[in-house]
Design a protein around this motif. Structure first.
Motif, mmCIF file in Angstrom:
data_model
loop_
_atom_site.group_PDB
_atom_site.id
_atom_site.type_symbol
_atom_site.label_atom_id
_atom_site.label_comp_id
_atom_site.label_asym_id
_atom_site.label_seq_id
_atom_site.Cartn_x
_atom_site.Cartn_y
_atom_site.Cartn_z
ATOM 1 N N PRO A 73 0.804 -1.226 0.000
ATOM 2 C CA PRO A 73 0.000 0.000 0.000
ATOM 3 C C PRO A 73 0.834 1.272 0.000
ATOM 4 C CG PRO A 73 -0.015 -0.999 2.181
ATOM 5 C CD PRO A 73 0.676 -1.973 1.268
ATOM 6 N N TYR A 74 2.094 1.183 0.394
ATOM 7 C CA TYR A 74 2.958 2.351 0.418
ATOM 8 C C TYR A 74 4.414 1.892 0.460
ATOM 9 C CZ TYR A 74 2.841 1.232 5.424
ATOM 10 O OH TYR A 74 2.906 0.577 6.627
ATOM 11 N N VAL A 75 5.320 2.780 0.002
ATOM 12 C CA VAL A 75 6.764 2.508 0.085
ATOM 13 C C VAL A 75 7.540 3.707 0.596
ATOM 14 C CG1 VAL A 75 6.763 0.744 -1.722
ATOM 15 C CG2 VAL A 75 7.137 3.155 -2.344
ATOM 16 N N GLN A 76 6.889 4.843 0.765
ATOM 17 C CA GLN A 76 7.602 6.038 1.223
ATOM 18 C C GLN A 76 7.869 6.016 2.724
ATOM 19 O OE1 GLN A 76 5.304 8.457 -2.174
ATOM 20 N NE2 GLN A 76 5.952 9.750 -0.480
ATOM 21 N N GLN A 77 7.339 5.008 3.391
ATOM 22 C CA GLN A 77 7.694 4.692 4.765
ATOM 23 C C GLN A 77 7.958 3.195 4.817
ATOM 24 O OE1 GLN A 77 4.408 6.078 4.226
ATOM 25 N NE2 GLN A 77 5.357 8.113 4.117
ATOM 26 N N PRO A 78 8.823 2.735 5.712
ATOM 27 C CA PRO A 78 9.105 1.298 5.787
ATOM 28 C C PRO A 78 7.971 0.541 6.472
ATOM 29 C CG PRO A 78 10.336 2.491 7.462
ATOM 30 C CD PRO A 78 9.655 3.531 6.632
ATOM 31 N N GLY A 79 7.998 -0.789 6.313
ATOM 32 C CA GLY A 79 7.116 -1.645 7.087
ATOM 33 C C GLY A 79 5.773 -1.969 6.478
ATOM 34 N N ALA A 80 5.556 -1.705 5.203
ATOM 35 C CA ALA A 80 4.253 -1.962 4.599
ATOM 36 C C ALA A 80 3.968 -3.456 4.517
ATOM 37 C CB ALA A 80 4.191 -1.344 3.211
ATOM 38 N N PRO A 81 2.703 -3.849 4.695
ATOM 39 C CA PRO A 81 2.334 -5.250 4.484
ATOM 40 C C PRO A 81 2.235 -5.553 2.993
ATOM 41 C CG PRO A 81 0.382 -3.976 4.993
ATOM 42 C CD PRO A 81 1.557 -3.032 5.117
ATOM 43 N N VAL A 82 2.139 -6.818 2.652
ATOM 44 C CA VAL A 82 1.978 -7.218 1.257
ATOM 45 C C VAL A 82 0.715 -8.046 1.118
ATOM 46 C CG1 VAL A 82 3.324 -9.373 1.448
ATOM 47 C CG2 VAL A 82 3.181 -8.170 -0.765
ATOM 48 N N THR A 83 0.005 -7.851 0.016
ATOM 49 C CA THR A 83 -1.183 -8.640 -0.297
ATOM 50 C C THR A 83 -1.145 -9.038 -1.764
ATOM 51 O OG1 THR A 83 -2.461 -6.645 -0.815
ATOM 52 C CG2 THR A 83 -2.628 -7.507 1.440
ATOM 53 N N THR A 84 -1.932 -10.030 -2.123
ATOM 54 C CA THR A 84 -2.071 -10.422 -3.524
ATOM 55 C C THR A 84 -3.238 -9.654 -4.115
ATOM 56 O OG1 THR A 84 -1.147 -12.620 -3.125
ATOM 57 C CG2 THR A 84 -2.481 -12.331 -5.107
ATOM 58 N N ARG A 85 -2.953 -8.724 -5.014
ATOM 59 C CA ARG A 85 -3.995 -7.890 -5.618
ATOM 60 C C ARG A 85 -4.826 -8.675 -6.623
ATOM 61 N NH1 ARG A 85 -7.478 -6.293 -7.918
ATOM 62 N NH2 ARG A 85 -8.028 -4.182 -8.647
ATOM 63 N N ALA A 86 -4.183 -9.553 -7.399
ATOM 64 C CA ALA A 86 -4.889 -10.360 -8.392
ATOM 65 C C ALA A 86 -3.986 -11.516 -8.800
ATOM 66 C CB ALA A 86 -5.267 -9.531 -9.618
ATOM 67 N N SER A 87 -4.593 -12.567 -9.313
ATOM 68 C CA SER A 87 -3.850 -13.727 -9.817
ATOM 69 C C SER A 87 -4.383 -14.088 -11.189
ATOM 70 C CB SER A 87 -3.991 -14.921 -8.863
ATOM 71 O OG SER A 87 -3.440 -14.638 -7.604
ATOM 72 N N PHE A 88 -3.464 -14.379 -12.099
ATOM 73 C CA PHE A 88 -3.839 -14.792 -13.451
ATOM 74 C C PHE A 88 -3.071 -16.053 -13.820
ATOM 75 C CE2 PHE A 88 -5.516 -10.593 -13.427
ATOM 76 C CZ PHE A 88 -6.533 -10.589 -14.378
ATOM 77 N N ALA A 89 -3.699 -16.865 -14.665
ATOM 78 C CA ALA A 89 -3.139 -18.168 -15.011
ATOM 79 C C ALA A 89 -2.993 -18.308 -16.515
ATOM 80 C CB ALA A 89 -4.024 -19.282 -14.466
ATOM 81 N N VAL A 90 -2.114 -19.217 -16.898
ATOM 82 C CA VAL A 90 -1.969 -19.686 -18.275
ATOM 83 C C VAL A 90 -2.041 -21.199 -18.218
ATOM 84 C CG1 VAL A 90 -0.537 -19.725 -20.341
ATOM 85 C CG2 VAL A 90 -0.469 -17.723 -18.813
ATOM 86 N N GLU A 91 -2.895 -21.776 -19.037
ATOM 87 C CA GLU A 91 -3.038 -23.230 -19.068
ATOM 88 C C GLU A 91 -2.109 -23.822 -20.126
ATOM 89 O OE1 GLU A 91 -4.784 -24.795 -16.870
ATOM 90 O OE2 GLU A 91 -5.720 -22.993 -16.006
ATOM 91 N N ASN A 92 -1.537 -24.958 -19.820
ATOM 92 C CA ASN A 92 -0.667 -25.644 -20.759
ATOM 93 C C ASN A 92 -1.348 -25.807 -22.112
ATOM 94 O OD1 ASN A 92 1.336 -27.409 -21.883
ATOM 95 N ND2 ASN A 92 0.056 -29.148 -21.275
#
Length: 533
Positions: free
Chosen positions: A506-525
């Protein structure tokens, strides 16, 4: 205790080399045992810039460190003397180094910034190893790395992360804390490891920096200083020590929007060719000195070979390309979006150069891997800024080199490469895209997939959606996702499915931000193109 909490071994044990295990890996001048290569005693922290491993192979990898007791010394020499220094290393199967499998020594020379790049061979494929260095009576932190699986093996899966664009002045490297905690096997860095620009008191971190960082990098000393600043960051060191990295460069390791031999777009006047060649030579040398690259990637003045292949058994092949060093200058003299630039369609224009393009296309024919992973700097997909019937395209990425893009995607289609996935940096935004054989034809088949990863810090805190993002999604039906937050992409791939998770902060201009998965996309064989996971 050592600096990584590892008990200090006895000098007798560390120096107990024998026969071939004691052979020095020489990447500078002279050979181990030459005059002047005695041990160096220094009160400063010699391993202040960390340690790393890279370019893993089934039988080994390259290790890296650079001695720097005074990393911000204005002369770029990091507080080291003008003579060679012995650096010993160990590789073990366990973190406490009770089962050491390789011992050796390398020579850190002033000519290469007192960096070493010992290449380790003869290890077991697909196994975890630990490593450390010793110099001047100091023992480095312990690093963890892993060899690639055997070329004939069929791994069940692979997890890795890719990242790019880590401008120090734009924010904190919290993303690397999160990368270091991921359950992955390696990291791919797609360029802009440093930015050549000055770092002033107005940077987005809001911190003061020493005056030697107040100028743009032009010469070797200044490029070395920039790497020292970036590599002093604890999260970056943590991620390097946790996984092997596969790296390439983009433009900012030299200068913004550089192209080929003589042109820096937007500089008026441009420097003479010999002056720019000297600048490239300095930039390439500093790049090599500060990253875990093999001897094959050591620059020769203003030339460096970065295109190479690394295979993960028969599951995947990483094909790393160089879209800077061999390209023509940007079409119509512009990097950013421009309408009606017919020059971009010139069939003789290239972003790869003839030899690298043929090497790349030959790999489509000869590789037996299930997945072809193309490590790429700037977006291959078409990114139209105009939602209307006209097109407004940037000339710096592949849109400005339409013939090369058509050749690569056409060859993938014609040679039956169903699982070509392009991973890309540069844009400071997240995209998931279908790659079309011909972006001018609405019914053109999808022949590959592309995931563009955002920046680690460039652009500051970022936002989920922007006006530019809305334009992109309206103008580019092959673009399935847009996001403009900071972060990285985590990938998990097995024989039947590829999944990319866009990990954002959510931010990088201060340290310590959490991380989340905003979206996931797939490719099928066997089914080119992206879809929500």
């Amino acid at each position: 205790m050592g600096s990584a909490g590892v008990p200090r071994m006895s000098r007798r044990r560390f120096l107990g080399f024998s026969g071939s295990a004691a052979a020095a890996v020489m990447l500078g001048t002279g050979a181990w045992g030459a005059p002047g290569t005695r041990a160096f005693a220094e009160s400063g922290e010699l391993f202040s810039l960390g340690i790393a491993s890279g370019d893993p192979a089934p039988g080994g990898f390259v290790l890296w460190t650079r001695l720097a007791p005074d990393p911000f010394a204005p002369d770029g020499k990091a507080g080291m003397p003008d003579r060679p220094v012995k650096v010993e290393y160990e590789v073990a199967r366990d973190e406490r180094f009770r089962d050491v499998v390789r011992r050796g020594a390398a020579v850190a020379t002033p000519e290469l910034g007192h960096s070493v790049h010992p290449e380790i061979h003869g290890l077991r494929p697909g196994h975890e190893y630990f490593y450390r260095f010793r110099a001047g009576g100091q023992i480095s932190p312990t690093g963890r790395t892993k060899t690639m699986p055997s070329p004939t093996s069929d791994p069940r899966g692979l997890s890795f992360a890719f990242a790019s664009c880590q401008a120090w002045g734009d924010g904190y490297y919290t993303a690397y804390d999160h990368i270091a905690d991921e359950d992955i096997e390696l990291v791919v860095h797609l360029g802009d490891y440093i930015y050549e620009t000055e770092i002033t008191n107005s940077n987005l971190r809001g911190v003061q920096v020493p005056p030697q960082f107040g100028t743009e990098a032009f010469d070797l000393a200044r490029y070395r200083l920039q790497y020292s600043l970036y590599k002093s960051e604890a999260p970056l060191q943590k991620a390097h020590a946790r996984f092997p990295w596969i790296v390439t460069l983009d433009d900012h390791e030299v200068v913004n929007d550089w192209a080929g031999d003589t042109v820096i777009l937007g500089r008026n006047p441009n420097p003479p060719p010999e002056e720019f060649a000297a600048r490239k030579a300095a930039a390439f040398q500093a790049f090599y000195e500060n990253l875990p690259l093999r001897h094959a990637q050591m620059p020769n003045g203003p030339d460096i070979r970065l295109h190479r292949r690394l295979s993960y058994g028969r599951l995947a092949t990483f094909t790393m390309i160089d879209t800077r060093g061999y390209r023509d200058t940007q079409a119509c003299g512009k990097a950013g979006p421009i309408a009606d630039c017919d020059e971009r369609l010139d069939p003789d224009r290239t972003i790869l150069g003839d030899r690298q393009r043929e090497w790349l296309l030959d790999g489509f024919r000869t590789s037996g891997s299930r997945w072809h992973v193309l490590g790429n700097q700037a977006p291959m997909t078409e990114t139209d800024w105009d939602p209307g019937p006209a097109k407004s395209l940037a000339m710096d990425p592949w849109d400005g080199y339409a013939a090369d893009r058509a050749a690569v995607l056409g060859a993938a289609r014609d040679r039956g490469v169903d699982n070509l996935v392009v991973i890309t940096g540069d844009r400071h935004q997240n995209y998931a895209c279908d790659l079309k054989r011909d972006f001018n034809e609405t019914d053109s088949p999808t022949v590959a997939s592309e995931f563009v990863g955002t920046s680690v810090t460039r652009g500051g805190n970022g936002a989920d959606m922007t006006d530019e993002g809305r334009k992109f999604l309206a103008a580019n039906p092959h673009m399935k996702f847009f996001n403009s937050q900071r972060g990285y992409v985590r990938v998990n791939v097995d024989r039947e499915r590829w999944q990319s998770d866009f990990r954002v902060l959510p931010y990088v201009q201060q340290p310590g931000a959490p991380v989340t998965t905003r979206a996931s996309f797939a490719v099928e064989n066997g089914r080119p193109g992206v879809q929500p996971a």
